[in-house]
Design a protein around this motif. Sequence first.
Motif, PDB file in Angstrom:
ATOM      1  N   PRO A   1       7.302 -20.565 -42.432  1.00 41.47           N
ATOM      2  CA  PRO A   1       7.127 -20.060 -41.066  1.00 41.47           C
ATOM      3  C   PRO A   1       5.908 -20.667 -40.360  1.00 41.47           C
ATOM      4  N   ALA A   2       5.927 -20.560 -39.052  1.00 38.97           N
ATOM      5  CA  ALA A   2       4.763 -20.867 -38.205  1.00 38.97           C
ATOM      6  C   ALA A   2       4.395 -22.338 -38.132  1.00 38.97           C
ATOM      7  N   SER A   3       5.432 -23.176 -38.169  1.00 35.97           N
ATOM      8  CA  SER A   3       5.253 -24.590 -37.864  1.00 35.97           C
ATOM      9  C   SER A   3       4.246 -25.249 -38.810  1.00 35.97           C
ATOM     10  N   ASP A   4       3.648 -26.342 -38.369  1.00 33.27           N
ATOM     11  CA  ASP A   4       2.707 -27.029 -39.260  1.00 33.27           C
ATOM     12  C   ASP A   4       1.503 -26.145 -39.561  1.00 33.27           C
ATOM     13  N   THR A   5       1.051 -25.405 -38.559  1.00 34.16           N
ATOM     14  CA  THR A   5      -0.108 -24.528 -38.769  1.00 34.16           C
ATOM     15  C   THR A   5       0.177 -23.563 -39.912  1.00 34.16           C
TER      16      THR A   5
ATOM     17  N   GLY B   1     -10.452 -27.870 -36.962  1.00 36.51           N
ATOM     18  CA  GLY B   1      -9.885 -26.517 -37.065  1.00 36.51           C
ATOM     19  C   GLY B   1      -9.750 -26.098 -38.523  1.00 36.51           C
ATOM     20  N   TRP B   2      -9.328 -27.041 -39.373  1.00 32.82           N
ATOM     21  CA  TRP B   2      -9.179 -26.687 -40.797  1.00 32.82           C
ATOM     22  C   TRP B   2     -10.550 -26.452 -41.435  1.00 32.82           C
ATOM     23  N   VAL B   3     -11.578 -27.142 -40.948  1.00 37.65           N
ATOM     24  CA  VAL B   3     -12.942 -26.889 -41.462  1.00 37.65           C
ATOM     25  C   VAL B   3     -13.340 -25.451 -41.146  1.00 37.65           C
TER      26      VAL B   3
ATOM     27  N   TRP C   1      -3.533 -36.669 -41.914  1.00 33.92           N
ATOM     28  CA  TRP C   1      -3.208 -38.105 -42.057  1.00 33.92           C
ATOM     29  C   TRP C   1      -3.397 -38.814 -40.723  1.00 33.92           C
ATOM     30  N   ASN C   2      -2.862 -38.211 -39.683  1.00 37.83           N
ATOM     31  CA  ASN C   2      -3.024 -38.791 -38.352  1.00 37.83           C
ATOM     32  C   ASN C   2      -3.678 -37.745 -37.447  1.00 37.83           C
ATOM     33  N   GLY C   3      -4.861 -38.065 -36.973  1.00 36.91           N
ATOM     34  CA  GLY C   3      -5.550 -37.144 -36.063  1.00 36.91           C
ATOM     35  C   GLY C   3      -4.884 -37.243 -34.698  1.00 36.91           C
ATOM     36  N   THR C   4      -4.063 -36.255 -34.399  1.00 38.48           N
ATOM     37  CA  THR C   4      -3.217 -36.363 -33.205  1.00 38.48           C
ATOM     38  C   THR C   4      -4.034 -36.425 -31.913  1.00 38.48           C
ATOM     39  N   THR C   5      -5.219 -35.841 -31.925  1.00 35.94           N
ATOM     40  CA  THR C   5      -5.963 -35.772 -30.663  1.00 35.94           C
ATOM     41  C   THR C   5      -6.902 -36.965 -30.447  1.00 35.94           C
TER      42      THR C   5
ATOM     43  N   CYS D   1      -2.835 -32.444 -47.368  1.00 34.98           N
ATOM     44  CA  CYS D   1      -2.729 -33.365 -46.230  1.00 34.98           C
ATOM     45  C   CYS D   1      -1.857 -32.779 -45.121  1.00 34.98           C
ATOM     46  N   ASP D   2      -2.475 -32.597 -43.964  1.00 41.07           N
ATOM     47  CA  ASP D   2      -1.731 -32.230 -42.754  1.00 41.07           C
ATOM     48  C   ASP D   2      -1.167 -33.542 -42.197  1.00 41.07           C
ATOM     49  N   ALA D   3       0.136 -33.729 -42.392  1.00 45.53           N
ATOM     50  CA  ALA D   3       0.738 -35.024 -42.033  1.00 45.53           C
ATOM     51  C   ALA D   3       1.696 -34.899 -40.866  1.00 45.53           C
ATOM     52  N   THR D   4       1.508 -33.875 -40.036  1.00 48.86           N
ATOM     53  CA  THR D   4       2.561 -33.552 -39.076  1.00 48.86           C
ATOM     54  C   THR D   4       2.846 -34.657 -38.070  1.00 48.86           C
ATOM     55  N   SER D   5       1.837 -35.407 -37.646  1.00 51.85           N
ATOM     56  CA  SER D   5       2.139 -36.453 -36.664  1.00 51.85           C
ATOM     57  C   SER D   5       2.221 -37.829 -37.323  1.00 51.85           C
ATOM     58  N   ALA D   6       2.379 -37.842 -38.649  1.00 53.91           N
ATOM     59  CA  ALA D   6       2.496 -39.102 -39.387  1.00 53.91           C
ATOM     60  C   ALA D   6       3.850 -39.225 -40.084  1.00 53.91           C
TER      61      ALA D   6
ATOM     62  N   TRP E   1       4.158 -30.574 -42.485  1.00 51.39           N
ATOM     63  CA  TRP E   1       4.543 -31.073 -41.155  1.00 51.39           C
ATOM     64  C   TRP E   1       5.406 -30.040 -40.448  1.00 51.39           C
ATOM     65  N   SER E   2       5.675 -30.326 -39.178  1.00 50.67           N
ATOM     66  CA  SER E   2       6.524 -29.407 -38.419  1.00 50.67           C
ATOM     67  C   SER E   2       7.684 -30.191 -37.818  1.00 50.67           C
ATOM     68  N   TRP E   3       8.723 -29.473 -37.468  1.00 46.49           N
ATOM     69  CA  TRP E   3       9.919 -30.141 -36.937  1.00 46.49           C
ATOM     70  C   TRP E   3       9.708 -30.682 -35.533  1.00 46.49           C
ATOM     71  N   GLN E   4       8.755 -30.074 -34.816  1.00 38.81           N
ATOM     72  CA  GLN E   4       8.610 -30.422 -33.399  1.00 38.81           C
ATOM     73  C   GLN E   4       7.958 -31.785 -33.154  1.00 38.81           C
ATOM     74  N   LYS E   5       7.563 -32.475 -34.187  1.00 33.74           N
ATOM     75  CA  LYS E   5       6.822 -33.724 -33.976  1.00 33.74           C
ATOM     76  C   LYS E   5       7.714 -34.974 -33.979  1.00 33.74           C
ATOM     77  N   VAL E   6       7.601 -35.792 -35.045  1.00 36.53           N
ATOM     78  CA  VAL E   6       8.138 -37.157 -34.958  1.00 36.53           C
ATOM     79  C   VAL E   6       9.650 -37.210 -34.752  1.00 36.53           C
TER      80      VAL E   6
HETATM   81  C1  LIG Z   1      -2.534 -32.853 -36.802  1.00 36.68           C
HETATM   82  C2  LIG Z   1      -1.949 -31.576 -36.327  1.00 36.68           C
HETATM   83  N1  LIG Z   1      -2.093 -30.463 -37.061  1.00 36.68           N
HETATM   84  C3  LIG Z   1      -1.568 -29.290 -36.675  1.00 36.68           C
HETATM   85  C4  LIG Z   1      -0.869 -29.168 -35.506  1.00 36.68           C
HETATM   86  C5  LIG Z   1      -0.290 -27.854 -35.125  1.00 36.68           C
HETATM   87  O1  LIG Z   1       1.063 -27.976 -35.239  1.00 36.68           O
HETATM   88  P1  LIG Z   1       2.075 -26.780 -34.932  1.00 36.68           P
HETATM   89  O2  LIG Z   1       1.860 -26.404 -33.511  1.00 36.68           O
HETATM   90  O3  LIG Z   1       3.393 -27.403 -35.208  1.00 36.68           O
HETATM   91  O4  LIG Z   1       1.733 -25.672 -35.859  1.00 36.68           O
HETATM   92  C6  LIG Z   1      -0.685 -30.275 -34.701  1.00 36.68           C
HETATM   93  C7  LIG Z   1       0.037 -30.160 -33.414  1.00 36.68           C
HETATM   94  O5  LIG Z   1      -0.029 -31.001 -32.561  1.00 36.68           O
HETATM   95  C8  LIG Z   1      -1.232 -31.507 -35.119  1.00 36.68           C
HETATM   96  O6  LIG Z   1      -1.045 -32.603 -34.387  1.00 36.68           O
END
Ligand SMILES: Cc1ncc(COP(=O)(O)O)c(C=O)c1O
Length: 386
Positions: A70-74, A101-103, A141-145, A166-171, A187-192
């Motif tokens: 549940p709750a996406s990548d987070t 955020g993870w820190v 893995w990939n810093g999305t911001t 490893c948070d690999a959601t955008s990789a 990872w989450s489904w909403q990304k790649v």
């Molecule tokens: C690196 C990374 N971690 C976590 C998240 C949070 O993902 P979600 O909103 O799918 O929980 C994102 C969303 O952009 C992200 O890019």
Amino acid sequence: MPRPDRKPNRTLFSSGPCAKRPGWSPAVLADAWTGRSHRAAGGKAKLREVIDRSRAILGIPEDYRLAIVPASDTGAVEMALWSLLGARGVDMLAWESFGRGWVTDVAAQLKLDDVRVLEADYGDLPDLDEVDPDRDVVFTWNGTTSGVCVPNGDWIAAGRAGLTICDATSAVFAMDLPWDRLDAVTWSWQKVLGGEGAHGMLALSPRAVERLEGYTPPWPLPKIFRLTRGGKLIEGVFRGETINTPSMLCVEDAIDALKWAEEIGGLPALIKRSRANLAVVAAWVDATPWVEFLAKEAASRSSTSICLALTDTGALTGDAAVAAPKDIAGLLDREGVAFDIGGYRDAPPGLRVWGGATVDALDMQVLMPWIGWAYEEICLAPAAAG
Ligand SMILES: Cc1ncc(COP(=O)(O)O)c(C=O)c1O
């Protein structure tokens, strides 16, 4: 420069939720397992299909477990942090908003004693050689911001004693991941693949499972995070017996995205599509004097969340200069050319264009001169007018 007359076919460049795959329509949901229990055989089979297809496309080793959570990548990251950490010291790597955020989670919420934070500013990576293989490590893995990714997994010791989380959601589905170096991957489904929000995936190595079964964290674990019962892994969770109720519309949509990925040639084709997008932007940046990648090193430049900074804001100074990227993004939004390409709210002012696998390189190519046009409208036009 003149206003370009051709707009991208698809104007969706958001970094999440990302563009759906080319050709997607709501009709792909026709076979969704709706109005039925997700625990009935047909529902479970759909959930299992997401797991099996994801595993096959990504080349996840047979002995790794993969779950829909549940709750996406987070949700997936929190589950990993809260379930696995505390057995050893942990190195936290952070170079942009999500890693930071993870820190916060680990230092301020879990309040672990032995936390080492290895940080870098937007655009850079921390010194990866400082990571201690005797400790756990948490990284993105990939810093999305910031559009900065780790270049590879060579810095992760094969014979490590700690776990790599490893948070690999955008990789994932756009970059090669060395699974044997990764113990918990999320990872989450909403990304790649352009799926829907709400659901996450968690992959666990045999060593991560060993930790789960041999270590009980000193803090309470909400039901939504619990992966063991009586000291044993709840294996059903990794066969599609989700902890709580998933959206079967989202599940159907995820299956459609995975089938598309298979049809176009699997992971190599997905990576190629994403690299092609980066190549288009790189060629434009090379030819454009007022813009640069936020990522300083080419090797750690993301092909998914492509972040750009303005090096020259023309006639604009002060607050107006700071606002320029936002104004450019706003103008392109109003023109119906590109949506959601402003930089992330916590990142330095800039543009962020999603180049993941669902975006066509041709659309990226058509977008570039529009950014040039918008730049001139926003940054140079005031001077011309004055
Ligand atoms: C690196 C990374 N971690 C976590 C998240 C949070 O993902 P979600 O909103 O799918 O929980 C994102 C969303 O952009 C992200 O890019």
